[in-house]
Design an enzyme around this catalytic site. Structure first.
Site, short mmCIF file in Angstrom:
data_model
loop_
_atom_site.label_atom_id
_atom_site.label_comp_id
_atom_site.label_asym_id
_atom_site.label_seq_id
_atom_site.Cartn_x
_atom_site.Cartn_y
_atom_site.Cartn_z
N ALA A 177 -28.32 -7.53 -14.96
CA ALA A 177 -27.80 -6.84 -13.77
C ALA A 177 -28.58 -5.55 -13.50
O ALA A 177 -29.01 -4.90 -14.45
CB ALA A 177 -26.33 -6.50 -13.97
N PRO A 178 -28.84 -5.19 -12.26
CA PRO A 178 -28.34 -5.81 -11.03
C PRO A 178 -29.14 -7.02 -10.56
O PRO A 178 -28.83 -7.60 -9.54
CB PRO A 178 -28.44 -4.68 -10.00
CG PRO A 178 -29.57 -3.84 -10.50
CD PRO A 178 -29.55 -3.93 -11.99
N ASP A 234 -21.91 -10.41 -24.25
CA ASP A 234 -22.64 -9.37 -24.95
C ASP A 234 -23.92 -10.00 -25.48
O ASP A 234 -23.88 -10.98 -26.24
CB ASP A 234 -21.76 -8.85 -26.10
CG ASP A 234 -22.46 -7.77 -26.91
OD1 ASP A 234 -23.68 -7.60 -26.76
OD2 ASP A 234 -21.77 -7.11 -27.70
N CYS A 314 -37.27 1.00 -19.23
CA CYS A 314 -37.82 1.99 -18.31
C CYS A 314 -37.74 3.36 -18.98
O CYS A 314 -37.39 4.36 -18.37
CB CYS A 314 -37.15 1.96 -16.94
SG CYS A 314 -35.37 1.84 -17.01
C1 LIG Z 1 -32.05 -1.87 -17.61
S1 LIG Z 1 -30.61 -2.61 -17.05
C2 LIG Z 1 -31.20 -4.18 -16.60
C3 LIG Z 1 -31.91 -4.22 -15.28
C4 LIG Z 1 -32.16 -5.62 -14.81
N1 LIG Z 1 -32.93 -6.38 -15.76
C5 LIG Z 1 -32.89 -5.64 -13.47
O1 LIG Z 1 -34.08 -5.80 -13.44
O2 LIG Z 1 -32.22 -5.51 -12.44
C6 LIG Z 1 -29.77 -2.94 -18.52
C7 LIG Z 1 -28.54 -3.82 -18.37
O3 LIG Z 1 -28.12 -4.16 -19.68
C8 LIG Z 1 -26.74 -4.33 -19.65
N2 LIG Z 1 -26.28 -4.28 -21.05
C9 LIG Z 1 -25.94 -3.23 -21.81
N3 LIG Z 1 -25.59 -3.62 -23.04
C10 LIG Z 1 -25.72 -4.97 -23.06
C11 LIG Z 1 -25.49 -5.97 -24.03
N4 LIG Z 1 -25.06 -5.67 -25.25
N5 LIG Z 1 -25.70 -7.25 -23.68
C12 LIG Z 1 -26.12 -7.60 -22.45
N6 LIG Z 1 -26.35 -6.69 -21.50
C13 LIG Z 1 -26.16 -5.39 -21.79
C14 LIG Z 1 -26.26 -3.22 -18.76
O4 LIG Z 1 -24.99 -3.53 -18.22
C15 LIG Z 1 -27.35 -3.18 -17.71
O5 LIG Z 1 -26.97 -3.93 -16.59
#
Ligand SMILES: C[S@@+](CC[C@H](N)C(=O)[O-])C[C@H]1O[C@@H](n2cnc3c(N)ncnc32)[C@H](O)[C@@H]1O
Length: 756
Positions: A177-178, A234, A314
């Site tokens: 997400a997003p 998760d 990032c």
């Molecule tokens: C850097 S953002 C991802 C951006 C996305 N890849 C994009 O390009 O739009 C990191 C994401 O990891 C999710 N996140 C955090 N902990 C996580 C976990 N344990 N497992 C899966 N997702 C996780 C967050 O909710 C967040 O949406």
């Protein structure tokens, strides 16, 4: 000429300053407040920004990012759109001046393939808020909305690109997400499929945050792919995907490609998230390192041998970057290798990954090594955040990682590493059974030991909480298996997924009475199989969605194990009409990219001029169209239909198909398409929806005035105009009003659902 370092034209900073001043967002974070002493000390100390570049690096971080976007390459219309961006159409959009200066022309991102990545030397704020950019803004919004372009930060385009996705790949996006990178993965999946065929692979887009999963629904919907599912788990305990239903002999999917775009401190995003300047502190990296290691480790477990995993953040912080990769390489004992992918990004400037770095306390003191962590801080720093030992450096090849620095090509900061799985991970079931095969004859004791259950083969039906309890430090999972000699435990029954509230995904049966009428009304071919059609409500089938065969299989074996949030493209929408007793459903715009070739009936081949009329007018009379179109429509019964422009010798331009779904009324026709879909189609046809609206509205007003002057106002016409049909898209459509409304009562508008 007139360009500064980083490729900005000489007026960029002037425009930036003007638009930062006085605006609400800009007020709180004006250029002067973008500073953080500890951040500067930390990164100066790391040494990967050369001293003579430091000022440029730091000053660039204080400026806002330019607008960048990608043309979505798998759509047949992308070449035509590219022509427009490179040609007169785009220069017309930019034919304005801000502060007396012309808007800069778009620049192609040299490292993005097929000229599909573009940058505008304007900040998002300038584009959004300046009147001079309104045409450009409308274009970007409409094209984004209908999936023809994706606005995305340049550096964020890199991970999916180097993942090298092919149409047969089973792809997992672990932290999606997003969804901007998911969109790219979907695009590559489709663009590599044989012409006219759907990919045999799929993309699973996962995020642990349920609300953020819904952000992806919109993102994915734009791309109209039946090959993507959104799930909510998760990532550290992402469940294995079943590929059969035999409980006594379960089989699981290993992925060909995995993207690990992990949560991070985001200090590479300071140019768009200005609050990072105030919030940044040196412990952020250390705090996230453990989670990042666990997500990457789970990804590597789920990867097939020979498969590729991309890890990205990032953040520029080595504790979140190289330290995570180093720990994965360390624990994989040679099963994972870093891949050098610089050749996939010709022209991209980056610095190589580092093998030494420094760790800092919250107060800004340096800690040289794990042995020097002050006693009260032992829990703050995992030992794995320190650089690798000299003997590890040689085997890890951390220089194959890539760090993109913002001042090198006017981007955000970013880190990306590509890993390949060369063999099974140590401790995995497969590695152990291979070891057993070679060891049984040599060392029976060792062979017995290797019978213990593997980490990779952890109980697939366990909940995430149970899995969490079975975890040990350093991301290594352990679970007690049956003691040697004991009977293997019987397979557990699948457990209910906690807190999962989605409506079920119900697949249609061959015998469903709703299907046959749809199939015969639209003349659907067999490859649009009924078992690929799903609906979400037991109460009634308002919308029917289409998924690919691979997605169908995926859901079949994992319904009770996976928290599915969304899947499929909306294909048919319930829209009963007394005029069409034979079929209660209409086709939707969303599915045309997928199902157009499966529809053999109800297609109207129209000229460019007719296409413009149908798209831009509300309910034009059939008599307004060419004789050829009239003949086809008269030979067709009322109801849902597809209008199709195809280039020919007579009408070679645009050199792509333009199709949109519509309705054949008693005497008139209409187009079902959102405002952005209409604007997009008109752009391809060389017209501008706003301009057409203005022209026809002016003509209409002039006509009314003339009639009023004669005291002969046609009351009926006025009433008709006031009672335009209420369509799902009406809010967003500036229709050109036609002479008279026909067909209003032909479609039960209450039943028509949003296609926006
Ligand atoms: C850097 S953002 C991802 C951006 C996305 N890849 C994009 O390009 O739009 C990191 C994401 O990891 C999710 N996140 C955090 N902990 C996580 C976990 N344990 N497992 C899966 N997702 C996780 C967050 O909710 C967040 O949406």
């Amino acid at each position: 000429m007139g360009k500064r370092k980083g490729g900005k034209d000489k007026h960029y900073y002037k425009r930036e300053k003007k638009f930062n001043r006085g605006s609400k967002v800009g007020e709180a974070y004006d250029l002067g407040k973008r500073d953080n002493e500890l951040f500067a000390k930390f990164y100066k100390g790391q040494g990967f920004v050369p001293e003579d570049e430091w000022n440029n690096f730091y000053e660039t971080l204080k400026t806002t990012l330019p607008v960048t976007f990608r043309i979505t390459g798998y759509k047949s219309q992308s070449e035509e759109l590219l022509k427009n961006i490179k040609g007169k159409f785009f220069s017309n959009l930019l034919d304005e001046k801000v502060d007396g200066e012309a808007l800069p022309p778009p620049k192609q991102l040299p490292w993005y393939p097929n000229e599909l990545g573009w940058q505008l030397d304007l900040s998002r704020k300038v584009v959004r808020s300046s009147e001079q950019c309104s045409k450009l803004h409308d274009f970007l919004v409409a094209e984004t909305e209908c999936g023809s372009i994706s606005r995305q930060e340049a550096v964020s385009m890199i991970p999916p690109l180097v993942l090298d996705v092919q149409s047969h790949h089973k792809v997992l996006d672990m932290c999606a997400a997003p969804g901007s990178k998911t969109a790219q993965l979907i695009e590559y999946l489709h663009s590599t499929a044989p012409a006219g065929e759907l990919p045999t692979g799929y993309v699973i887009a996962n995020d642990t945050d349920n609300k953020r999963c819904y952000l992806m629904v919109h993102q994915v919907k734009r791309l109209q792919s039946p090959c993507c599912v959104i799930v909510n788990h998760d990532g550290t305990f992402f469940p294995k995907i079943r590929t059969n239903s035999d409980e006594s002999n379960p089989e699981y999917q290993l992925f060909d490609r995995i993207l690990c775009d992990v949560p991070c401190s985001g200090d590479g995003t300071m140019r768009k998230n200005f609050d990072v300047w105030n919030k940044w502190h040196p412990l952020q990296g250390a705090n996230l390192h453990g989670l990042q290691c666990k997500i990457l480790r789970r990804g590597c477990q789920l990867l097939a041998v020979g498969g590729r995993i991309v890890y990205s953040t990032c953040s520029l912080n080595p504790e979140e970057d190289e330290a995570v990769i180093a720990e994965m390489l360390r624990t994989s004992e040679g099963a994972m290798e870093l891949v050098d992918v610089k050749d996939m990004l010709p022209g991209l400037k980056f610095t190589k990954g580092v093998s030494t770095w420094k760790v800092m306390t919250r107060a800004g003191e340096w800690i040289e090594s794990a042995s020097e962590i002050p006693a009260p801080m032992q829990t703050q720093f995992k030992h794995t955040i320190f650089p690798p030992k000299p003997e590890e450096v040689e085997t890890f090849h951390l220089d194959r990682c890539m760090r993109i620095l913002p001042h090198h090509q006017d981007t955000g900061g970013f880190f990306v590493a590509v890993l390949q799985k060369v063999t099974h991970l140590p401790g995995s079931k497969e590695a152990k059974s291979e070891a057993t095969a070679t060891q049984t004859s040599e060392d029976p004791n060792k062979a017995e030991e290797s019978k213990k259950e593997s980490t990779e083969n952890q109980d697939e039906t366990a909940t995430e909480e149970q899995q969490a309890n079975s975890e040990t430090n350093n991301g290594r999972e352990k679970r007690k298996g049956p003691a040697s000699g004991e009977e293997p435990r019987p397979p557990k029954k699948p457990k209910k997924l906690h807190g999962y509230k989605e409506d079920p995904f119900l697949f249609m049966e061959e015998t469903d009475p709703a299907w046959k009428p749809i199939q015969s009304f639209f003349g659907l071919t067999e490859s649009c199989a009924v078992n690929q059609i799903l609906f979400r409500s037991m109460q009634g089938k308002r919308s029917l969605y289409f998924v690919s065969k691979a997605v169908r299989e995926l859901t079949r074996f994992n319904e009770d194990r996976i928290r599915f949030i969304n899947m499929g493209v909306k294909a048919f929408s319930r829209s009963p009409s007394p005029l069409v007793p034979e079929c209660d459903f209409r086709i939707t715009q969303e599915c045309l990219g997928t199902l157009l070739n499966n529809i053999t009936k109800r297609k109207v081949y129209i000229s460019k001029q007719d296409a413009i009329i149908v798209i831009s007018q509300e309910n034009p009379f059939i008599g307004k169209l060419s004789e050829e179109s009239q003949a086809q429509l008269h030979a067709m019964t009322p109801g849902s239909c597809v209008f199709l422009f195809t280039p020919s010798e007579k009408e070679p331009s645009p050199n792509c198909e333009v199709c949109f779904c519509g309705w054949r009324g008693k005497n008139s026709v209409r187009c079902f398409g959102s405002r952005s879909e209409r604007a997009h189609a008109l752009m391809l046809l060389g017209e501008d929806l706003k301009e057409i609206n203005k022209k026809v509205e002016a003509e209409r007003k002039a006509k009314l005035l003339a009639l009023e002057a004669q005291g002969d106002v046609d009351k009926e016409l006025k009433e008709d105009n006031d009672s335009m049909p209420v369509d799902d898209n009406d809010e967003q459509i500036d229709f050109v009003e036609s002479d008279k409304v026909d067909g209003v009562d032909e479609v039960n508008m209450d039943e028509v659902e949003s296609t926006v």
